[in-house]
Design a protein around this motif. Structure first.
Motif, PDB file in Angstrom:
ATOM      1  N   GLY A 495       0.943  -1.205  -0.027  1.00 11.34           N
ATOM      2  CA  GLY A 495       0.086  -0.257   0.043  1.00 11.34           C
ATOM      3  C   GLY A 495       0.721   1.194  -0.014  1.00 11.34           C
ATOM      4  N   GLU A 496       2.010   1.201   0.126  1.00 11.14           N
ATOM      5  CA  GLU A 496       3.160   2.469   0.162  1.00 11.14           C
ATOM      6  C   GLU A 496       2.687   3.613   1.191  1.00 11.14           C
ATOM      7  N   PRO A 497       2.385   3.131   2.242  1.00 12.94           N
ATOM      8  CA  PRO A 497       2.084   4.397   3.233  1.00 12.94           C
ATOM      9  C   PRO A 497       3.232   5.390   3.609  1.00 12.94           C
ATOM     10  N   GLU A 498       4.441   4.758   3.380  1.00 15.31           N
ATOM     11  CA  GLU A 498       5.663   5.586   3.716  1.00 15.31           C
ATOM     12  C   GLU A 498       6.046   6.369   2.824  1.00 15.31           C
ATOM     13  N   ARG A 499       5.210   6.471   1.494  1.00 12.81           N
ATOM     14  CA  ARG A 499       5.672   6.903   0.396  1.00 12.81           C
ATOM     15  C   ARG A 499       4.926   8.412  -0.004  1.00 12.81           C
ATOM     16  N   ASN A 500       5.619   9.475  -0.040  1.00 11.42           N
ATOM     17  CA  ASN A 500       4.737  10.899  -0.126  1.00 11.42           C
ATOM     18  C   ASN A 500       4.440  10.893  -1.620  1.00 11.42           C
ATOM     19  N   ASP A 501       5.375  10.437  -2.372  1.00 15.16           N
ATOM     20  CA  ASP A 501       5.353  10.235  -4.072  1.00 15.16           C
ATOM     21  C   ASP A 501       5.853   9.290  -4.560  1.00 15.16           C
ATOM     22  N   MET A 502       5.776   8.721  -5.826  1.00 16.42           N
ATOM     23  CA  MET A 502       6.365   7.464  -6.249  1.00 16.42           C
ATOM     24  C   MET A 502       7.745   7.806  -6.886  1.00 16.42           C
ATOM     25  N   VAL A 503       7.942   9.075  -7.142  1.00 15.51           N
ATOM     26  CA  VAL A 503       9.149   9.464  -7.533  1.00 15.51           C
ATOM     27  C   VAL A 503      10.222  10.043  -6.302  1.00 15.51           C
ATOM     28  N   GLN A 504       9.393  11.119  -5.560  1.00 14.73           N
ATOM     29  CA  GLN A 504      10.163  11.654  -4.526  1.00 14.73           C
ATOM     30  C   GLN A 504      10.716  10.925  -3.472  1.00 14.73           C
ATOM     31  N   TYR A 505      10.001   9.584  -3.309  1.00 14.76           N
ATOM     32  CA  TYR A 505      10.225   8.787  -2.325  1.00 14.76           C
ATOM     33  C   TYR A 505      11.656   8.205  -2.567  1.00 14.76           C
ATOM     34  N   PHE A 506      11.894   7.724  -3.835  1.00 15.89           N
ATOM     35  CA  PHE A 506      12.969   7.176  -4.409  1.00 15.89           C
ATOM     36  C   PHE A 506      14.287   8.229  -4.499  1.00 15.89           C
ATOM     37  N   ALA A 507      13.878   9.626  -4.798  1.00 16.62           N
ATOM     38  CA  ALA A 507      14.851  10.497  -4.617  1.00 16.62           C
ATOM     39  C   ALA A 507      15.365  10.869  -3.524  1.00 16.62           C
ATOM     40  N   GLU A 508      14.500  10.606  -2.369  1.00 15.35           N
ATOM     41  CA  GLU A 508      15.119  11.131  -1.170  1.00 15.35           C
ATOM     42  C   GLU A 508      15.994  10.139  -0.640  1.00 15.35           C
ATOM     43  N   ASN A 509      15.959   8.761  -1.178  1.00 12.95           N
ATOM     44  CA  ASN A 509      16.775   7.718  -0.685  1.00 12.95           C
ATOM     45  C   ASN A 509      17.909   7.388  -1.761  1.00 12.95           C
ATOM     46  N   LEU A 510      18.063   8.225  -2.678  1.00 16.74           N
ATOM     47  CA  LEU A 510      19.057   8.042  -3.694  1.00 16.74           C
ATOM     48  C   LEU A 510      20.286   9.310  -3.476  1.00 16.74           C
ATOM     49  N   ASP A 511      21.628   9.116  -3.527  1.00 11.62           N
ATOM     50  CA  ASP A 511      22.430   9.953  -3.527  1.00 11.62           C
ATOM     51  C   ASP A 511      22.303  10.626  -5.037  1.00 11.62           C
ATOM     52  N   GLY A 512      22.553  12.017  -5.352  1.00 12.36           N
ATOM     53  CA  GLY A 512      22.645  12.777  -6.328  1.00 12.36           C
ATOM     54  C   GLY A 512      21.225  13.383  -6.640  1.00 12.36           C
ATOM     55  N   PHE A 513      20.293  13.106  -5.686  1.00  8.58           N
ATOM     56  CA  PHE A 513      19.121  13.979  -5.770  1.00  8.58           C
ATOM     57  C   PHE A 513      18.852  15.112  -4.698  1.00  8.58           C
ATOM     58  N   ALA A 514      18.132  15.956  -4.776  1.00  6.83           N
ATOM     59  CA  ALA A 514      18.055  16.947  -3.682  1.00  6.83           C
ATOM     60  C   ALA A 514      16.132  17.131  -4.047  1.00  6.83           C
ATOM     61  N   THR A 515      15.400  17.321  -2.895  1.00  6.29           N
ATOM     62  CA  THR A 515      13.999  17.448  -2.851  1.00  6.29           C
ATOM     63  C   THR A 515      13.630  18.823  -2.257  1.00  6.29           C
ATOM     64  N   THR A 516      12.449  19.132  -2.587  1.00  2.00           N
ATOM     65  CA  THR A 516      12.052  20.386  -2.284  1.00  2.00           C
ATOM     66  C   THR A 516      10.833  20.387  -1.203  1.00  2.00           C
ATOM     67  N   ASP A 517      10.598  21.351  -0.213  1.00  2.00           N
ATOM     68  CA  ASP A 517       9.614  21.488   0.430  1.00  2.00           C
ATOM     69  C   ASP A 517       8.331  22.065   0.014  1.00  2.00           C
ATOM     70  N   ASN A 518       8.495  22.998  -0.931  1.00  2.00           N
ATOM     71  CA  ASN A 518       7.132  23.541  -1.471  1.00  2.00           C
ATOM     72  C   ASN A 518       7.385  23.805  -3.209  1.00  2.00           C
ATOM     73  N   GLY A 519       8.190  22.878  -3.528  1.00  2.00           N
ATOM     74  CA  GLY A 519       8.321  23.037  -4.738  1.00  2.00           C
ATOM     75  C   GLY A 519       7.163  22.402  -5.858  1.00  2.00           C
ATOM     76  N   TRP A 520       5.850  22.704  -5.478  1.00  2.00           N
ATOM     77  CA  TRP A 520       4.941  21.880  -6.089  1.00  2.00           C
ATOM     78  C   TRP A 520       4.530  22.438  -7.610  1.00  2.00           C
ATOM     79  N   VAL A 521       4.144  21.400  -8.472  1.00  2.00           N
ATOM     80  CA  VAL A 521       3.805  21.761  -9.853  1.00  2.00           C
ATOM     81  C   VAL A 521       2.509  20.966 -10.006  1.00  2.00           C
ATOM     82  N   GLN A 522       1.687  21.619 -10.738  1.00  2.00           N
ATOM     83  CA  GLN A 522       0.512  20.981 -11.030  1.00  2.00           C
ATOM     84  C   GLN A 522       0.582  19.816 -12.564  1.00  2.00           C
ATOM     85  N   SER A 523      -0.202  18.599 -11.832  1.00  2.00           N
ATOM     86  CA  SER A 523      -0.063  17.450 -12.871  1.00  2.00           C
ATOM     87  C   SER A 523      -1.415  17.615 -13.602  1.00  2.00           C
ATOM     88  N   TYR A 524      -2.552  17.715 -13.018  1.00  2.00           N
ATOM     89  CA  TYR A 524      -3.738  17.815 -13.347  1.00  2.00           C
ATOM     90  C   TYR A 524      -4.619  18.373 -12.227  1.00  2.00           C
TER      91      TYR A 524
END
Length: 784
Positions: A495-524
């Motif tokens: 059920g992926e309860p630990e994941r905020n987003d299917m990409v961001q979650y992996f980015a948070e756990n991979l070196d080479g990525f940074a994530t934002t707190d408020n960098g929201w973009v509309q998907s639809y």
């Protein structure tokens, strides 16, 4: 006297609000917490504040600001404005009940189909055109936006999707005998009427977005599209009293269409000359210099509207001067819809990484700085140029960006094709999994409840420690597993309860990525994501999902499916590096995920899904550029599972794509099971699958999770039986279109119960037919 075109402008702006004000207003309205008047007041405030802010950032000339706001989707807005979708509204705004029924569906009617907007992660609603559709002008919404802005002290530029692009994105309704483009002259006449209404209201400039002109459109050659552009805009320009016409061609370079459009009588032409487009079409700037007449205002979209790196302003200024025009305006290459609002909100980003970035507000200041420098000198905006120089220098020198071990591993894997063994061998080995006929499963995520979100927030802020957080997540996994067992699903997920987003979650756990707190973009609609920032070489320091999947397997006797996001989707839904080729980053991510797959297999997880919903999304808009992309993107996917046993079943998931265009690539992924979006299009995709002769297992979605409606059992039975006409029962899976995280538990429970019931009904019917066949055979009759 008509106002001159502004020297600094943008072609669109984020519309969700810097703090997602639109999302909150939409969801409050949908839930009944506010009424239509409250909603209208909320979005009025959002629009006016946006205009004030943009003017303060330097877009202070008349018509520098586009009125690009939409409640949900700009394609839907244009379709309603021109009567492509019939509308009962004659007021100053769309009828909200009607509008959101089209966007989201109701209990009794499905929503419009949804798919990706060109090669971006934005989703648009797909209009349908029937033979009896009568185009009619409904300019009231545009007129209201103009009047509202003028009352607040701003002369804004109305924006519509252009007629060519609107028809290119429209699908024929069932039973339609004509192509959408056959109706171009009729549609053009309605655009002409809308232009007249805007002229009567005192509007001097109107913007038409025509990204279809930089793409290869199936069924229409580049030359035909170019002639259609010349014909259409010549007709729209012919009226003596009208607003001036500004036509944009974002997301790439105009080819055959450049001469026809530039010579059609339009008054301003917006072109994408960002560094990304110049890299693909190095001659574009020279062609613009020689082929755009002097009387057409060239609006140079040189600031990248899709990525977030600070612009190299000195190089951009050189490119603008290379155009060698007395008058040129500076703009963004695309709408800024695709980037977050401002870097200033990102207090948790590493300081050095933050200094390399420009979000929407920073891009506006870059546009304004270049516009000033054209007529004066870089010293006119010395601070902006110094920031750009510093960002370029410190990024190139940073030790964060390069990792020699990752580069060596990537180079060593460069010759690997990624293939495991043939499918027949794998299919036979996977029979030990004990998966039944017409197996049911989900795509991975389950509803993200307020309690789950609160637990993640509390853990992130330090209000609860690792032990308490893990216990809360395991409680949620227990709940999800229990529900799946109760409903009778065959292959269960955690059920992926630990994941905020299917990409961001992996980015948070991979070196080479940074994530934002408020960098929201509309998907639809109200759906927003925070794309991670890929700034350096990628590696996996520790296992990411293994603990959660292994715990799930301990709680159930049913087959458990591990869940990963694939390398292409991680790239597509991130802001990517512009200093290395995409294929290099894709391989790095694939090798990091390959470590995760091997760890899942070692933990006893026999089914692993590697989601690639964005495979089609990154497909280049020009046919000539696609083979290279498909080669490296497909290979990177295969690298993820290249080392696992044939007994391990690899799934993938794709959604919102024109699958027929990439069916070779889907086949080349070589996944054992492919689940695909199919419910909204009522299994249309299976025609492509059947025609191709796809031989692996497939799960065409039968439940559209992007709508709140619960599909009834007969509807699901019909879809399953439609699928069985194309796919043998021993290769067909029954699943929703996509993950369930955005839905609520009551509707998910009901929908999945109906899904299982429909599968059971189909199995019973098949068994009854089988018994009938045996009886007929016994009576001397041939089987059916």
């Amino acid at each position: 006297m008509t106002a001159p075109f502004p020297t600094a402008t943008i072609t669109g702006y984020p519309r969700i609000g810097a703090r997602r004000e639109l999302k909150r207003a939409l969801e409050s309205f949908w839930s009944g917490r506010i009424d239509a008047d409250d909603f209208s007041r909320s979005v009025h405030t959002l629009r006016i504040e946006t205009y004030h802010r943009l003017a303060g950032l330097g877009l202070s000339e008349d018509y520098a600001i586009p009125a690009s706001y939409s409640h949900y989707d700009h394609v839907l807005d244009t379709a309603l404005t021109v009567g492509l979708i019939p509308s009962s509204s004659n007021g100053s705004d769309f009828d909200l009940t009607e509008y959101f029924a089209l966007a989201r569906g109701t209990a009794s009617t499905p929503p419009l189909e949804m798919t990706k907007w060109f090669d971006t992660n934005y989703h648009y609603l797909v209009p349908e055109l029937a033979d009896d559709t009568a185009f009619t002008a409904h300019p009231q919404h545009l007129l209201a936006l103009v009047a509202e802005a003028e009352a607040a002290g701003h002369r804004v530029r109305p924006v519509l999707v252009g007629p060519l692009t609107l028809l290119a994105l429209t699908k024929p309704a069932p039973g339609t005998t004509t192509r959408p483009f056959d109706r171009l002259d009729e549609l053009t006449a309605v655009y002409h009427e809308i232009i007249g209404s805007l002229a009567a209201a005192g509007v001097d400039w109107i913007q038409f977005d025509e990204p279809a002109l930089v793409a290869d459109i199936p069924g229409t050659s580049d030359e035909e599209l170019a002639e259609a552009a010349r014909h259409t805009y010549s007709a729209l320009s012919a009226t003596e009293v009208r607003p001036r016409l500004f036509v944009t061609a974002p997301y790439g370079s105009l080819r055959a269409g450049l001469n026809g459009l530039a010579g059609s009588g339009i008054d301003a032409l917006g072109v994408d000359i960002s560094s990304a487009t110049r890299a693909v079409d190095p001659q574009y700037v020279q062609r613009l210099r020689t082929q755009v007449p002097d009387h057409v205002r060239l609006v140079a979209g040189i600031i990248d509207g899709r990525n977030i790196w600070a612009d190299d302003l000195r190089t951009s200024l050189d490119v603008l001067r290379e155009l060698n025009r007395e008058t040129v305006s500076v703009s963004t290459s695309t709408s800024l819809l695709h980037v977050p609002y401002t870097v200033e909100q990102e207090t948790a980003l590493p300081v050095d990484v933050a200094s390399w970035l420009s979000f929407a507000e920073e891009k506006v200041t870059e546009v304004e700085a270049l516009a000033a420098a054209i007529t004066e000198a870089p010293e006119a905006r010395a601070a902006a140029f110094e920031r750009a120089d510093r960002a370029r220098r410190t990024r190139s020198e940073s030790a964060r960006v390069h990792n020699d071990a990752v580069l060596a591993r990537t180079e060593a894997a460069a010759a690997h094709t990624g293939f495991r063994t043939d499918f027949a061998t794998r299919h036979a080995a996977q029979q030990t999994l004990g998966i039944p006929e017409l197996p049911t499963t989900t795509i991975g995520s389950f509803p993200q409840t307020p309690e789950v979100r609160r637990a993640r927030a509390d853990h992130r802020s330090g209000r609860i420690d690792d032990t308490d957080y893990t216990a809360l997540m395991k409680d949620e996994i227990d709940r999800v597993v229990g529900l799946q067992e109760e409903l009778g699903l065959d292959v269960v997920v955690h059920g992926e309860p630990e994941r905020n987003d299917m990409v961001q979650y992996f980015a948070e756990n991979l070196d080479g990525f940074a994530t934002t707190d408020n960098g929201w973009v509309q998907s639809y609609g109200s759906r927003c994501t925070r794309p991670p920032i890929l700034f350096g070489d990628v590696s996996r320091p520790n296992p990411i999902t293994v603990e959660w999947s292994a715990y799930t397997a301990q709680q159930t006797s049913r087959t458990v499916k591990g869940m990963l996001t694939g390398p292409v989707t991680i790239l597509a839904w991130s802001f990517v590096r512009d200093d290395v080729p995409l294929r290099e980053s894709a391989d790095q991510i694939a090798l990091a995920l390959a470590d995760e797959v091997l760890d899942l297999e070692a933990a006893g997880i026999g089914v692993i899904q590697v989601d690639e919903p964005a495979l089609r999304e990154l497909l280049p808009l020009r046919e000539s550029d696609r083979a290279d992309y498909l080669d490296w993107s497909v290979r990177s996917f295969r690298l993820v599972a290249a080392q696992v046993s044939p007994r391990t079943q690899i799934h993938t998931h794709l959604c919102y794509s024109e699958f027929g265009e990439i069916i070779d690539a889907i086949n080349a992924l070589d996944a054992d099971v492919t689940s695909i979006e199919a419910a909204r299009s009522r299994m249309e995709v299976l025609d492509d699958i059947a025609e191709y002769g796809f031989e692996r297992e497939i799960g065409p979605g039968v439940y559209d999770i992007h709508s709140p409606r619960v599909p009834a059992v007969p509807e699901l039975v019909e879809l399953i039986e439609a699928a069985l006409r194309h796919v043998p029962a021993d290769r067909l899976w029954i699943n929703p279109d996509c993950g369930l995280k955005t839905r609520g538990y009551p509707e998910v429970r009901a929908a999945l119960a109906n899904l299982v019931a429909a599968r059971d009904e189909v199995l019973t019917t098949r068994a009854d037919r089988g018994r009938g066949d045996h009886a007929l055979v016994g009576a001397g009759q041939p089987p059916r």
